[in-house]
Design an enzyme around this catalytic site. Structure first.
Site, mmCIF file in Angstrom:
data_model
loop_
_atom_site.group_PDB
_atom_site.id
_atom_site.type_symbol
_atom_site.label_atom_id
_atom_site.label_comp_id
_atom_site.label_asym_id
_atom_site.label_seq_id
_atom_site.Cartn_x
_atom_site.Cartn_y
_atom_site.Cartn_z
ATOM 1 N N GLY A 85 0.782 -1.388 -0.016
ATOM 2 C CA GLY A 85 0.085 -0.103 0.037
ATOM 3 C C GLY A 85 0.733 1.314 0.031
ATOM 4 N NE ARG A 113 -4.313 -2.104 2.402
ATOM 5 C CZ ARG A 113 -3.008 -1.777 2.754
ATOM 6 N NH1 ARG A 113 -1.951 -2.353 2.478
ATOM 7 N NH2 ARG A 113 -3.026 -1.041 3.825
ATOM 8 C CB SER A 157 -3.781 7.556 6.356
ATOM 9 O OG SER A 157 -3.105 7.011 5.365
ATOM 10 C CG ASP A 305 1.443 -1.128 10.544
ATOM 11 O OD1 ASP A 305 0.323 -0.989 9.896
ATOM 12 O OD2 ASP A 305 2.401 -0.269 10.216
ATOM 13 C CE LYS A 332 -3.337 -0.130 8.714
ATOM 14 N NZ LYS A 332 -2.837 1.199 7.937
ATOM 15 N NE ARG A 336 -2.698 -6.364 9.222
ATOM 16 C CZ ARG A 336 -1.601 -5.423 9.063
ATOM 17 N NH1 ARG A 336 -1.473 -4.380 9.584
ATOM 18 N NH2 ARG A 336 -0.766 -6.136 7.912
#
Ligand code: S3P
Length: 419
Positions: A85, A113, A157, A305, A332, A336
């Site tokens: 990404g 994504r 982000s 993460d 992600k 997740r």
């Protein structure tokens, strides 16, 4: 279980991507040491080569002759971003400021994504985007002369922020970006180290027009997102300690460690002199008695993460740990939230999905079952930590997917546990 040893984790992934991109846009020759040699960074190198940048094979020592701020050229073929990404979003920002068109593709995970989050601000600057589905890849970017931008991002982000900053850098126009919470700031730090004027105040970043960028001389520090797995192993052990030297200890990346300390973990950092605009330090982690805790809000971006790992650690802690404000996890490399909860249940742990997070009720019963990674490196490694604990019988379907960010992960875990 005893752990031990000094583990040299590989170079930081976020810094490695940015080092290649910014070296390609610099005037002069950049020198990079200890870049991460992994599949994701290979994706950035491959895409930059397709755009005319002379990126040599990834190696411990690299010299990159920059093409200048607007010096890339139209690609002859699609830009294949693999699983990455960061490659797709940051390079889309770079292409937006160049007078040509490029089609971005990726693997099945990356193709799902969201990319409109970068298309919206880059279109507001004057670039044109075409999507073949409703969002995601394949995506074609038509770059050109861009306007200045003041952007309120809906998501915290670093990839959105960096795409916009890179477009402003290439186009030579000022940029202001405000995020709802502070995301990792490596792009800002690296641009400053190359001579650009970048101010960060709270959640607002401002880039002034750049004439040209000086070359980089950078030793890439160890990745705190990779070291997190070793730290978790040490905290869950019953004896020994793990030391990780030469680590990037930028505060925008340490949310997981702060969360673990809040749960009672014995983790410490010795911070040394900064290098290339980044704080560098040594991490120490010891066996600890943990308690459940609740997490959310502005602390989430700094551990985004590591949340799968935090959830796996919580499965060994009495009480219910709650993580909220993390809906970004759904977009992600896999969903997740769904994948962590399904896998925790598959190995015998009580876990529940929340729309924007999850709950995990931990205990000390041995774990057994089959884990599905969905090709997601961080799921493989988070459950790999649980699999290394005494009494665990956990089978991970695709252990090789760690190659995306930490190819030597399984060797490093084996060495740390047997040390
Ligand atoms: C990254 C930013 C984060 C992170 C990703 C790497 C980066 O993504 O999850 O692994 O290098 O900028 P977002 O910016 O989309 O949150």
């Amino acid at each position: 279980m005893n752990v031990g040893g000094i583990v040299h984790v590989p170079g930081d992934k976020s810094i490695s991507h940015r080092a290649l991109i910014l070296a390609a846009l610099a005037n002069g020759t950049s020198h990079l040491t200890d870049i991460l040699q992994s599949a994701d960074v290979e994706s950035t190198a491959r895409v930059l080569r397709a755009l005319g940048a002379p990126i040599p094979p990834l190696a411990a020592q690299m010299e990159i002759a920059g093409r200048g701020r607007r010096g890339l050229t139209a690609p002859a073929a699609d830009l294949d971003c693999g699983n990455s990404g960061t490659t797709a979003r940051l390079v889309a920002g770079v292409v937006a400021g160049h007078p040509f068109r490029a089609r971005f593709t990726g693997d099945a995970s990356l193709s799902r994504r969201p990319m409109k989050r970068i298309a919206r601000p880059l279109e507001a600057m004057g670039a044109a985007f075409t999507f073949e589905g409703s969002d995601g890849l394949p995506m074609t970017v038509q770059g050109g002369a861009l306007r200045a931008l003041r952007w309120e991002s809906e998501v915290a982000s670093a990839q959105v922020k960096s795409a916009v900053l890179l477009a402003g850098l290439v186009a030579g126009v000022p940029i202001v970006v405000r995020e709802p919470a502070r995301s990792r700031d490596h792009t800002e730090r690296m641009l400053r180290a190359m001579g650009a004027e970048v101010d960060s105040v709270g959640e607002v970043v401002r880039l002034e027009p750049v004439d040209h960028l000086g070359p980089l001389a950078l030793r890439i520090p160890g990745d705190p997102s990779s070291a997190a797995f070793l730290a978790a192993l040490a905290v869950l052990a019953t004896g020994g300690a793990i030391t990780v030297p030469d680590l990037c200890v930028n505060p925008t990346r340490l949310g997981f460690y702060r969360a673990m300390q809040r749960m009672g973990a014995h983790i410490d950092f010795h911070v040394g002199a900064p290098q290339g605009g980044e704080e560098i330090g040594t991490l120490f982690a010891w066996p600890s008695t943990l308690h459940a805790a609740e997490f959310g809000g502005a602390e989430v971006p700094a551990m985004i993460d590591e949340i799968p790992l935090l959830a796996c650690v919580a499965s060994r802690v009495p009480g219910t740990t709650v993580i909220r404000g993390a809906s970004e996890l759904r977009v992600k490399e896999s969903d997740r939230i769904a994948a962590v909860v399904a896998n925790l249940r598959a190995v015998g742990v009580a876990a529940e999905e929340l729309p924007d997070g999850l709950t995990v009720t931990g205990g000390d019963a041995p774990l057994a079952g089959a884990v599905r990674t969905h090709g997601d490196h961080r799921l493989a490694m988070a459950f790999g930590v649980l699999a290394a604990l005494p009494g665990s019988r956990i089978a991970i379907d695709d252990p090789g997917c760690v190659a995306v960010s930490y190819p030597a992960f399984w060797d490093d875990v084996r060495a740390a546990v047997s040390a």
